[in-house]
Enzyme design. Structure first.
Site, short mmCIF file in Angstrom:
data_model
loop_
_atom_site.label_atom_id
_atom_site.label_comp_id
_atom_site.label_asym_id
_atom_site.label_seq_id
_atom_site.Cartn_x
_atom_site.Cartn_y
_atom_site.Cartn_z
CE1 TYR A 62 -3.02 -3.04 0.22
CE2 TYR A 62 -3.15 -2.76 2.59
CZ TYR A 62 -3.50 -3.46 1.44
OH TYR A 62 -4.31 -4.56 1.52
CG HIS A 146 -0.75 -8.89 0.10
ND1 HIS A 146 -0.29 -7.59 0.04
CD2 HIS A 146 -2.07 -8.83 -0.25
CE1 HIS A 146 -1.28 -6.79 -0.34
NE2 HIS A 146 -2.35 -7.53 -0.53
#
Length: 329
Positions: A62, A146
């Site tokens: 992010y 992830h």
């Protein structure tokens, strides 16, 4: 009527880690889609904690570390036992060379870093070390693998064993996997000792695919589920995108029908979208992203709205939920 409190604590699997029923997704404070001043992102995080969203989720991906860095600035003044935090592994960050183009990752204005996939044991440890440094913490509560879509075998051989060692050492409290699909998550749940999965967009008012395999596997194995993407990238919150693309006409029509049923019961569609996943007993938390303090307050207010049981019955009767879908009591 059924209602939930934002800060209602729920334990993840068999771990000692608890999460708030409404979580704070910290991808938007890294400037997702459009840049966001650091001060606004930090105010958003502070508001989320104050509003009871004490489970905070982030990742190196992010904003190429921006989300973690901004959270670190906020968490420096917060008692460590007052929040639960998760981050993710699978992408390493390294300096971008002058001849390399920026990553096309949806975070304009991010630092000049490149993401590199790495689900090797050493890569897992290095990723977590970088996250701890950016967050200013000596431990995190949950680590998710992830988006390992193209790395399934390496997860079994290297990534999961590395995380299991870290859990045994007390560096992390719980292990999970976070993906935008449910089929591979279901395989992980059946083959690995996961405490939780983060399933994005696959158990919502518009997409019930996790109900076929993942959710039954989690219920059988005692694995908790965190639901991300509950608005399906915006369409259920008044936007026009479904799974990060323009919504097809048939999906827009379905949203119109959902909104009509909700309106008949005096319930905003956003409130129903946030509440729906809790019909399944394996679901521990929902995880919307918040960009501004106003979005935090809106999500919290929607989450705590009373939702009548008759709304769910009407959705079932209208065929807007598959027959047999578990709904909130």
């Amino acid at each position: 009527m059924t209602s939930l409190k934002v800060d209602e604590a729920r334990r993840l699997g068999r771990s000692d880690v608890s999460v708030s029923a409404l979580a704070f997704g910290a991808a938007p404070i890294a400037g997702l889609y459009t840049p966001l001043p650091a001060a606004v992102g930090e105010r958003t995080a502070r508001m989320a904690l104050a509003r009871g969203m004490t489970y905070v989720d982030t990742a190196p991906h992010y904003g190429a570390g921006t989300s973690e860095t901004r959270l670190g600035a906020v968490l420096a003044g917060v008692p460590r036992d007052s929040f639960t935090i998760s981050t993710k592994v699978g992408r390493l960050l390294r300096p971008r060379q002058p001849y390399e183009s920026p990553d096309d990752a949806g975070f304009p204005g991010e630092p000049p870093l490149k993401r590199e996939w790495d689900f090797g044991a050493d890569g897992i440890r290095r990723s977590l070390e970088g996250s701890l440094e950016r967050l200013g913490l000596d431990r995190v509560d949950i680590v998710y693998l992830h988006d390992p879509d193209d790395h399934e075998e390496q997860v079994y051989a290297e990534a999961y064993p590395a995380l299991a060692d870290l859990r045994d050492q007390g560096v992390i409290g719980a292990i999970g996997a976070g993906m935008n699909q449910s089929a591979m998550l279901a395989r992980f749940v059946r083959r690995l000792d996961l405490d939780a999965v983060l399933c994005a967009g696959r158990y919502t008012l518009l997409d019930h695919s996790a109900l076929a395999g993942l959710l039954p596997a989690c219920a059988e194995r005692g694995t908790s589920v965190v639901i991300g993407g509950v608005y399906n990238s915006g369409l259920l919150a008044g936007g026009t995108t479904f799974d990060y693309a323009p919504a097809p006409a048939e999906v827009r029509d379905r949203v119109t029908r959902l909104r009509r049923v909700c309106r008949a019961h005096g319930v905003p569609l956003r409130a129903a979208a946030l509440r729906f996943p809790f019909g399944h007993p394996a679901v521990a938390s929902v995880l919307p992203g918040c960009r501004t303090p106003d979005e935090v307050e809106d999500n919290a207010a929607m989450f705590e709205r009373d939702v009548p049981a008759a709304l769910w019955s009407d959705l079932l009767d209208a065929g807007l939920l598959p027959a047999g879908t578990p709904v909130p009591e």
